[in-house]
Structure formats: structure tokens, C-alpha cells
Design a protein around this motif. Structure first.
Motif, short mmCIF file in Angstrom:
data_model
loop_
_atom_site.label_atom_id
_atom_site.label_comp_id
_atom_site.label_asym_id
_atom_site.label_seq_id
_atom_site.Cartn_x
_atom_site.Cartn_y
_atom_site.Cartn_z
N TRP A 34 0.85 -1.20 0.00
CA TRP A 34 0.00 0.00 0.00
C TRP A 34 0.88 1.24 0.00
CZ3 TRP A 34 -3.09 -4.10 0.69
CH2 TRP A 34 -4.46 -3.94 0.46
N TRP A 36 0.67 4.78 1.04
CA TRP A 36 1.13 5.62 2.16
C TRP A 36 1.62 4.78 3.33
CZ3 TRP A 36 -2.41 9.10 5.63
CH2 TRP A 36 -3.57 8.44 6.03
N ASP A 37 1.13 3.53 3.46
CA ASP A 37 1.70 2.64 4.48
C ASP A 37 3.21 2.51 4.25
OD1 ASP A 37 -1.18 1.85 3.97
OD2 ASP A 37 -0.80 0.58 5.72
N HIS A 72 -2.51 3.28 -5.33
CA HIS A 72 -2.68 3.04 -3.89
C HIS A 72 -2.29 1.63 -3.49
CE1 HIS A 72 -6.66 1.01 -3.67
NE2 HIS A 72 -6.72 1.22 -2.36
N TYR A 82 -7.77 -10.82 -0.17
CA TYR A 82 -8.19 -9.40 -0.18
C TYR A 82 -9.14 -9.15 -1.36
CZ TYR A 82 -8.09 -4.30 -0.18
OH TYR A 82 -8.45 -2.98 -0.14
N GLN A 102 -3.22 7.42 -3.23
CA GLN A 102 -3.34 7.61 -1.78
C GLN A 102 -2.49 8.81 -1.36
OE1 GLN A 102 -2.33 4.02 0.42
NE2 GLN A 102 -4.39 3.94 1.27
N GLY A 164 -7.36 7.51 2.24
CA GLY A 164 -6.78 6.69 3.33
C GLY A 164 -7.74 6.58 4.51
N ASP A 166 -11.08 5.70 4.72
CA ASP A 166 -12.10 5.12 3.84
C ASP A 166 -13.55 5.53 4.14
OD1 ASP A 166 -9.76 3.85 3.30
OD2 ASP A 166 -10.45 1.84 3.80
N ARG A 199 -15.56 -2.56 10.75
CA ARG A 199 -15.23 -2.27 9.35
C ARG A 199 -16.30 -1.38 8.70
NH1 ARG A 199 -10.46 -2.90 7.10
NH2 ARG A 199 -11.60 -3.03 5.13
N TRP A 353 -12.62 4.44 10.43
CA TRP A 353 -12.22 5.86 10.43
C TRP A 353 -13.31 6.77 10.98
CZ3 TRP A 353 -7.33 7.65 9.49
CH2 TRP A 353 -6.42 6.73 8.98
C1 2M8 Z 1 -7.35 0.81 4.70
O1 2M8 Z 1 -7.82 0.89 3.36
C2 2M8 Z 1 -7.97 -0.27 2.51
C3 2M8 Z 1 -8.27 0.26 1.11
O2 2M8 Z 1 -7.17 1.00 0.65
C4 2M8 Z 1 -9.08 -1.20 2.95
O3 2M8 Z 1 -9.77 -0.95 3.95
O4 2M8 Z 1 -9.26 -2.22 2.27
C5 2M8 Z 1 -7.11 2.26 5.17
O5 2M8 Z 1 -6.92 2.30 6.55
C6 2M8 Z 1 -5.92 2.86 4.44
O6 2M8 Z 1 -5.61 4.12 4.96
C7 2M8 Z 1 -4.69 1.95 4.55
O7 2M8 Z 1 -3.68 2.45 3.73
C8 2M8 Z 1 -5.01 0.51 4.15
C9 2M8 Z 1 -3.86 -0.46 4.46
O8 2M8 Z 1 -3.41 -0.27 5.79
O9 2M8 Z 1 -6.18 0.04 4.84
#
Ligand code: 2M8
Length: 423
Positions: A34, A36-37, A72, A82, A102, A164, A166, A199, A353
Motif C-alpha cells: 500500500w 502511504w503505508d 494506492h 483481499y 493515496q 486513506g 475510507d 469495518r 475511520w
Molecule cells: C485501509 O484501506 C484499505 C483500502 O485501501 C481497505 O480498507 O481495504 C485504510 O486504513 C488505508 O488508509 C490503509 O492504507 C489501508 C492499508 O493499511 O487500509
């Protein structure tokens, strides 16, 4: 430098989530790279392994598109744990990727890694930074052309996943206009890994996938997407991070940029600071998003309203107002800063979030507070984050009312944040 009590555990998580030069956020729940991770993880690696920090960024750039967008998700290796996977995105990039982006923490991370390399005398640093600097510059150009075609000085997201954050309450009104119909069959995997009550809801996923279907039908062409988008929000978190990353690239350009590139970056920076400044609302003591479809401010309180701290220099009045507002959000919380405040009707302390605390958000907010001369509050936020991690583990996020760790465990960016904030 003191060693943190859980430093070894933090490093072990990064090692365990390593899939060959890139780090998955956590096993199974998020089995790919991912955007920004990885930028946060690279800053974590920079504390003890500069070569590996560069590697993280280099592997992310393998997914960069010809138009400059850094996707992203980069699907380096297949996994069936996933949804949505590469078949749903249908982007036809040489390495399969998603079709959206992202927050561009990449430029911040690059400066950070480069400075760590200079400090440790990493031999190949200059050449590695030079290549990554060009990649970052291309991505910033993409941001301003693809996501601010109207020249507002604010970049927009076309999908909540881009932010980020969601299922942030900031998107509720704009997302409600997006139909729940999809041509893709939704086969959620996330709720098989963590409790569904933590979620996003099924209806959120229907709208998320409707947007993916819409943009895939546009052939992932930025102009066609911009014209077709039923969801378009100028985001102060995204713009704040982009403005800060641009300042970091300006710094690197002193060594790695041409004169034209220096001028170009300075112009970009000025445009973003102007746009960002226009989103400050003194009566709310925070910044607000702009919904480009309705033309209205999004006043719903979320953490995003504080993120411009990383980019702007505040005057004394603004600074004391924003500090007081953050303190109000922390009031009565075991750990802050919550992603939505407890006094908001949207507050849900355990649901993704919509209230929980994210260590990387605290990393940004405390960094921005320090830049603006509010080191005391920065330290308070850092210490409470470190304490929550030491008490509850390296979880994806934390319930602000109890400090309980939630979502996925052995989480990479939480491990990186622990090492960075604990110093
Ligand atoms: C979360 O987002 C992903 C989609 O990109 C998801 O829920 O499937 C968010 O917390 C996002 O900010 C983060 O980058 C990602 C992976 O940690 O999970």
C-alpha cells in the motif's frame, strides 16, 4: 538514544511483513504493498536500516504509472485474501496495480530517508535519491494536472479509498449520492479477518465498488474520470500532505533538481499553500473540505481538519485556536487524537475511520504541531500513542475511549510509528 521497551518487537513485525523489499500492512487482511503505508514504513526503517528504507520506496515506484500516478496498491504477488484484487481494477499496468492513489507521503519519506542516509554515510544514497526524486516530481505533476484541473490550489479525491480514511464521516454526504449498484460482484474478504462491526458497512462497499466500476469504464483516463466522477471532494488532508511533500522536494531539489525544476516546485508549493489557507474556518478552529459536486463546505469534524499543520506556518491566533480545539477533542479520551471527536453525532469509537485513533495520523499531527512551535501538545500526543501501543499491541488502530487495540494486529505502520514517536 534510549531503546524503547518494544523496539525489538516493532522491528520483528517489519521483518515478518517483509515480502521481498516491500512490506505488507499486515498478513492476510492487506497482502499487498500500500502506498502511504510504505512511505511511513520507509521512515521507520530509516531509523535502523537505510538500505531497506530505500528499497521500500523503490519497490513502490515499480508500480508508478507512465502519467506519474503512484497507485494506492501494487499487487506484486497474487493473494486471494483481499477484495478487490487486480481483476476488479483491470488497470493493465505491467505490474498489476489499483487505479487510484493515496496520500503522497512519499516525498516526505524520501527527504527523511535521504537525510538518514547522509547521517549514516550510506554509499549509494545520492544516486538512489536522485532516481526517487524524479519519480516523486512526476507524481506531484500528476496530482496538480489530474486532481486540480481547475487550478483551485486544492487536490481532490475521486474515491474515499484515496483519502486513506475510507469510511470517514467526512464523506457521508458526498458518498450518499453514489449509487449502490455495481457491475462487479462484491466478495468482501475483510470481514472474514476482523469483526464486521469494526469495518465499513456493506452499503459503503457497494458505493466504493460502484466508483471503481465507473472509473474502470473510463479506461482509467484522468480527464474522463474527472468528468464522470459522481464523488469529488477537495481534501485538506490530502492537500496538506501534498504541500508538505512539495516543500520536502524543494529541499531535495537544492541538490537534485535543475533550475527549472526548482522554479516549478516553488510555484506548485505557492499554489497549494494559497488553496489550503482558503480552507481555514476560524469559527471551527480547523480546516474544512470542499465538496466539488455540491459546491458546499464539508464541516463534519474529522482529523483531516488538523493535518494542514504539516504544511502551513500559523500565526499566534491560529495556533492557539487549533491547539485548544485539539485539546477539546482529547478531553476525556484515554488516547487521542480521535478520527472523529466524541461530541460528534457520527462518533463510533470502534468503527474504522469514524472515531478510532491511528498512530500515523498522530505522527502527522504531532510533526505539524512541532513545526508550529507547540511541542508540549505534540509530546503529549506522541506519549499517549506509544503508551497505547505498549499496552494493547501493534494494532491497526485504537478505541480512544478505552485504548483498546482494534482491527488487524502486527501492523507495519503502527510498528514504524512506535519507533518514530517513541524517540
Ligand atoms: C485501509 O484501506 C484499505 C483500502 O485501501 C481497505 O480498507 O481495504 C485504510 O486504513 C488505508 O488508509 C490503509 O492504507 C489501508 C492499508 O493499511 O487500509
Amino acid at each position: 538514544m534510549n531503546t524503547l521497551p518494544k523496539e525489538e518487537a516493532a522491528r520483528a513485525i517489519l521483518a515478518r511483513n517483509d515480502r521481498g523489499g516491500y512490506t505488507v500492512p499486515t498478513d492476510r487482511l492487506y497482502p499487498f504493498q500500500w502506498n502511504w503505508d510504505s512511505a511511513f514504513v520507509a521512515m521507520g526503517f530509516a531509523l535502523f536500516d537505510v538500505d531497506r528504507a530505500y528499497r521500500e520506496l523503490e519497490r513502490l515506484i515499480e508500480g508508478q504509472w507512465d502519467d506519474g500516478m503512484i497507485p494506492h496498491i501494487v499487487f506484486h504477488a497474487p493473494s486471494d485474501t483481499y477484495f478487490p484484487g487486480p481483476d476488479v481494477w483491470g488497470t493493465r499496468h505491467r505490474i498489476p496495480t489499483s487505479g487510484i492513489t493515496q496520500p503522497p507521503v512519499f516525498g516526505m519519506a524520501l527527504r527523511h530517508v535521504h537525510e538518514a542516509a547522509l547521517a549514516t554515510g550510506e554509499a549509494a544514497a545520492t544516486e538512489r535519491t536522485r532516481v526517487l526524486f524524479q519519480a516523486a516530481l512526476r507524481s506531484h505533476r500528476w496530482w496538480l494536472t489530474a486532481r486540480d484541473p481547475e487550478g483551485l490550489g486544492l487536490v481532490s479525491i475521486l474515491h474515499p479509498w484515496e483519502s486513506g480514511s475510507d469510511n470517514s464521516p467526512a464523506w457521508d454526504e458526498a458518498l450518499a449520492r453514489v449509487p449502490t449498484t455495481t457491475t462487479t460482484t462484491i466478495r468482501r474478504k475483510d470481514t472474514g479477518h476482523v469483526d464486521a462491526s469494526m469495518r465499513p458497512r456493506d452499503e459503503d462497499y457497494q458505493r466504493f465498488i460502484h466508483l471503481v466500476d465507473t472509473y474502470r469504464d473510463c479506461g482509467w483516463d484522468p480527464k474522463r474520470q474527472w468528468a464522470a466522477a459522481p464523488f469529488k471532494v477537495a481534501d485538506v488532508q490530502m492537500t496538506g500532505i501534498l504541500a508538505r511533500a512539495t516543500a520536502d522536494l524543494m529541499h531535495l531539489a537544492e541538490t537534485f533538481g535543475t533550475d527549472e525544476e526548482k522554479v516549478e516546485l516553488t510555484r506548485m508549493h505557492g499554489r497549494l499553500l494559497d488553496g489550503l489557507s482558503s480552507r481555514w474556518r476560524p469559527e471551527l478552529s480547523r480546516f474544512v473540505n470542499l465538496d466539488l459536486i455540491s459546491g458546499h463546505d464539508v464541516e463534519t469534524p474529522t482529523q483531516a481538519g488538523f493535518i494542514p499543520l504539516v504544511a502551513l506556518t500559523f500565526d499566534d491566533g491560529q495556533r492557539s485556536a487549533i491547539v485548544a480545539e485539539i485539546e477539546r477533542w482529547l478531553d476525556g479520551m484515554v488516547v487521542g487524537v480521535p478520527s472523529a471527536p466524541s461530541f460528534s453525532p457520527s462518533f463510533e469509537p470502534k468503527r474504522y475511520w469514524r472515531g478510532p485513533v491511528w498512530a500515523v495520523i498522530n505522527w502527522l499531527i504531532s510533526d505539524g504541531l512541532r513545526l508550529n512551535g507547540s511541542a508540549d501538545l505534540a509530546r503529549r500526543i506522541e506519549q499517549s500513542t506509544v503508551r497505547a501501543i505498549e499496552t494493547s499491541g501493534f494494532c491497526e488502530y485504537f478505541d480512544p475511549t478505552t485504548g483498546e487495540g482494534l482491527g488487524g494486529d502486527t501492523f507495519s505502520w503502527t510498528a514504524a510509528a512506535y519507533m518514530a514517536l517513541g524517540r
